[in-house]
Scaffold this motif. Structure first.
Motif, PDB file in Angstrom:
ATOM      1  N   ASN A 124       0.820  -1.218   0.000  1.00 41.58           N
ATOM      2  CA  ASN A 124       0.000   0.000   0.000  1.00 41.58           C
ATOM      3  C   ASN A 124       0.848   1.259   0.000  1.00 41.58           C
ATOM      4  O   ASN A 124       0.547   2.232  -0.686  1.00 41.58           O
ATOM      5  CB  ASN A 124      -0.927   0.025   1.221  1.00 41.58           C
ATOM      6  CG  ASN A 124      -1.995  -1.046   1.124  1.00 41.58           C
ATOM      7  OD1 ASN A 124      -2.254  -1.568   0.045  1.00 41.58           O
ATOM      8  ND2 ASN A 124      -2.605  -1.396   2.244  1.00 41.58           N
TER       9      ASN A 124
ATOM     10  N   GLU B 200      -5.958  -0.595  -4.878  1.00 43.71           N
ATOM     11  CA  GLU B 200      -6.904  -1.581  -4.338  1.00 43.71           C
ATOM     12  C   GLU B 200      -7.629  -2.348  -5.444  1.00 43.71           C
ATOM     13  O   GLU B 200      -7.780  -3.554  -5.382  1.00 43.71           O
ATOM     14  CB  GLU B 200      -7.927  -0.887  -3.428  1.00 43.71           C
ATOM     15  CG  GLU B 200      -7.341  -0.394  -2.111  1.00 43.71           C
ATOM     16  CD  GLU B 200      -6.604  -1.479  -1.344  1.00 43.71           C
ATOM     17  OE1 GLU B 200      -7.245  -2.477  -0.961  1.00 43.71           O
ATOM     18  OE2 GLU B 200      -5.386  -1.351  -1.112  1.00 43.71           O
TER      19      GLU B 200
ATOM     20  N   ILE C 110      -8.270  -7.328   3.486  1.00 44.87           N
ATOM     21  CA  ILE C 110      -8.343  -6.707   4.826  1.00 44.87           C
ATOM     22  C   ILE C 110      -9.197  -7.557   5.779  1.00 44.87           C
ATOM     23  O   ILE C 110      -9.031  -7.510   6.995  1.00 44.87           O
ATOM     24  CB  ILE C 110      -8.844  -5.241   4.712  1.00 44.87           C
ATOM     25  CG1 ILE C 110      -8.162  -4.362   5.759  1.00 44.87           C
ATOM     26  CG2 ILE C 110     -10.331  -5.132   4.822  1.00 44.87           C
ATOM     27  CD1 ILE C 110      -8.265  -2.872   5.472  1.00 44.87           C
TER      28      ILE C 110
ATOM     29  N   ILE D 137      -5.992  -3.084  11.513  1.00 43.46           N
ATOM     30  CA  ILE D 137      -6.944  -2.492  10.564  1.00 43.46           C
ATOM     31  C   ILE D 137      -6.687  -0.987  10.423  1.00 43.46           C
ATOM     32  O   ILE D 137      -6.668  -0.442   9.311  1.00 43.46           O
ATOM     33  CB  ILE D 137      -8.399  -2.787  10.980  1.00 43.46           C
ATOM     34  CG1 ILE D 137      -8.642  -4.299  10.873  1.00 43.46           C
ATOM     35  CG2 ILE D 137      -9.405  -2.021  10.128  1.00 43.46           C
ATOM     36  CD1 ILE D 137      -9.954  -4.786  11.431  1.00 43.46           C
TER      37      ILE D 137
ATOM     38  N   LYS E  39      -5.657   0.921   7.024  1.00 42.54           N
ATOM     39  CA  LYS E  39      -6.468   2.025   6.483  1.00 42.54           C
ATOM     40  C   LYS E  39      -5.592   3.248   6.262  1.00 42.54           C
ATOM     41  O   LYS E  39      -5.687   3.921   5.242  1.00 42.54           O
ATOM     42  CB  LYS E  39      -7.624   2.352   7.429  1.00 42.54           C
ATOM     43  CG  LYS E  39      -8.648   1.228   7.417  1.00 42.54           C
ATOM     44  CD  LYS E  39     -10.053   1.749   7.697  1.00 42.54           C
ATOM     45  CE  LYS E  39     -11.066   0.708   7.255  1.00 42.54           C
ATOM     46  NZ  LYS E  39     -12.017   0.319   8.264  1.00 42.54           N
ATOM     47  N   ASP E  40      -4.700   3.495   7.242  1.00 37.68           N
ATOM     48  CA  ASP E  40      -3.822   4.651   7.116  1.00 37.68           C
ATOM     49  C   ASP E  40      -2.892   4.485   5.898  1.00 37.68           C
ATOM     50  O   ASP E  40      -2.644   5.439   5.152  1.00 37.68           O
ATOM     51  CB  ASP E  40      -2.996   4.811   8.404  1.00 37.68           C
ATOM     52  CG  ASP E  40      -2.043   5.969   8.301  1.00 37.68           C
ATOM     53  OD1 ASP E  40      -2.537   7.100   8.168  1.00 37.68           O
ATOM     54  OD2 ASP E  40      -0.804   5.749   8.299  1.00 37.68           O
TER      55      ASP E  40
ATOM     56  N   ASP F  18      -4.933   5.353   2.900  1.00 37.08           N
ATOM     57  CA  ASP F  18      -5.370   6.753   2.789  1.00 37.08           C
ATOM     58  C   ASP F  18      -4.228   7.752   2.621  1.00 37.08           C
ATOM     59  O   ASP F  18      -4.399   8.799   1.988  1.00 37.08           O
ATOM     60  CB  ASP F  18      -6.196   7.150   4.025  1.00 37.08           C
ATOM     61  CG  ASP F  18      -7.486   6.339   4.092  1.00 37.08           C
ATOM     62  OD1 ASP F  18      -7.876   5.804   3.035  1.00 37.08           O
ATOM     63  OD2 ASP F  18      -8.083   6.224   5.184  1.00 37.08           O
TER      64      ASP F  18
END
Ligand code: HEM
Length: 404
Positions: free
Chosen positions: A124, A130, A142, A151, A155-156, A159
């Motif tokens: 990532n 994705e 995930i 998680i 997510k970080d 983002d």
């Protein structure tokens, strides 16, 4: 960061916790190697993430001077060397036979490398998209993580700006892309490509008597025009980007091409090294995926994975351009034209490229407060005065020289 003074080597390195963490599920000799190999991978993943995070931080700066690009080169090179080690490490695990593996495989239960948090963070943070991922049992990866901390980290990593995004922004600022820079690379490039296509295919076709050879030259000419059209026509470029065939913005791609063609200019040496290292990273991850999938086939054939995927079939699908983050850099070669057609940089542009960093300027100013001539000298190098960047010769002939 703790300031605790370590009492020994073992204390400093936290070896008690680290070495005691190996716990076998069987008495099978090779399980020891299997666990150590995975642990070694995870330690190196941790180091890679540490380097990639620091490189992303440096790229976040609105301006990158050469001291910063050198740091990026060093750290990316370190990641490359670690990845080479990780690719080779698979050979050691392959000394285990499938029969030995089968003896303790049931002990793994549902544990699988698929659940490696750090591997996903790495993907990532590099910029794996994705929607480019191969779906694992039609589910998002995930879902295999259920602790809130993992998680949140995932997510970080999705983002926050990936290395790809940051490199893209940096490439968009490449000096020489605008007319304001005194060079206007894109116009020049389109003109020299046309000239190269005419010389290579069109003129030979026009002077050829043999109809078959003429046809062949013309076919090459139209093919080449079409290839470059997908680059020169922004709409075509953007629709390829929407289809995932390109990752970088049109402007960033121009920057990458400019750096590649003019890499011998001192200012572009390090940026070119950065682009090369980013491709090395992509290549090495692909090599790792390939070596891993070969090992998996050798160890379990077509059996399903402990993580529940189809195993070999799933992994084989991941060895594709979908996972190449810096795909555009590999594709640059499609648009490289012979050196003889690349026009030299104008003197004005060369001077622009040799600008000092703002920091250097401030330091010089502090050191030589009253010596205004020095500041003027620097001002001169920076071409801060409207006119002083242009040569008399350039004024007469215009900034672009096409003599080849
Ligand atoms: C005998 C050795 C190994 C076998 C048989 C094996 C098998 C597999 C299989 C079958 C998968 C697919 C997911 C699943 O259904 O479980 C997988 C995924 C994965 N394995 Fe391995 N593996 C081995 C060694 C390793 C090692 C040493 C690492 C190093 C960290 C590793 C890291 C991974 C990762 C990161 C994935 C996810 C790949 C992706 O989804 O793109 N594996 N492995």
């Amino acid at each position: 960061m703790s300031n605790k003074v370590p009492s020994s080597y073992s204390d400093y390195l936290g070896l008690h916790g680290l070495l005691d963490s190996l716990s076998m599920t069987s008495a099978v000799h090779d399980e020891h190697l299997f666990i150590i190999t995975h642990q070694a991978y995870e330690l190196w993943f941790k180091q890679i993430l540490f380097e990639i995070d620091s490189v992303r931080d440096v790229f976040r700066a609105p301006l990158l001077d050469e001291s910063k690009t050198l740091l990026i080169v060093n750290r990316l090179n370190r990641v490359v060397l670690i990845l080479k080690l990780l690719v080779d490490q698979i050979n050691i695990l392959e000394t285990m036979t499938p029969l030995d593996f089968l003896e303790f495989r049931t002990g793994l239960a549902t544990a699988s490398g698929f659940q490696s948090l750090q591997f996903r963070l790495f993907e990532n943070k590099m910029g794996v998209k994705e929607d480019h991922r191969v779906k694992y049992n039609q589910q998002h990866y995930i879902r295999v993580f259920n602790d809130p901390k993992s998680i949140a980290q995932l997510k970080d990593s999705i983002d926050s700006p990936s290395l790809l995004t940051l490199v893209e922004r940096w490439l968009e600022r490449t000096p020489g892309l605008n007319e304001d820079d005194g060079f206007n690379f894109w116009d020049i490039f389109q003109q020299v490509v046309k000239r190269w296509q005419d010389d290579s295919y069109l003129y030979p076709a026009q002077t050829e008597d043999d109809e078959d050879i003429k046809e062949s030259h013309l076919a090459d000419y139209h093919k080449s025009r079409e290839t470059f059209e997908s680059l020169f026509d922004v709409e075509k470029y953007n629709s390829q980007r929407e289809r995932g065939e390109r990752r970088l913005s049109h402007l960033a791609f121009q920057g990458a091409l400019l750096i590649s063609l003019y890499r011998e200019e001192p200012r572009f040496n390090q940026p070119f090294q950065i682009l090369t290292l980013l491709m090395d990273i992509d290549s090495l991850i692909t090599k790792w995926r390939y070596n891993h999938v070969l090992m998996v086939q050798r160890m379990i054939g077509s059996k399903v994975g402990t993580g529940g995927s189809s195993g070999y079939q799933y992994l084989r699908a991941t060895i594709s351009d979908r996972y190449k983050v810096f795909l555009d850099l590999f594709n640059l070669s499609t648009y490289i034209i012979p050196r003889a057609y690349i026009p030299p940089m104008t003197n004005r542009m060369k001077r622009r490229l040799s600008v000092l960093s703002t920091e250097d300027l401030l330091k010089m100013k502090q050191r030589n407060g009253s010596k205004s001539d020095l500041i003027n000298g620097v001002r001169d190098r920076l071409s801060l005065n409207e006119d002083d960047g242009e040569d008399e010769e350039e004024k007469k002939t215009g900034p672009v020289k096409f003599e080849i």
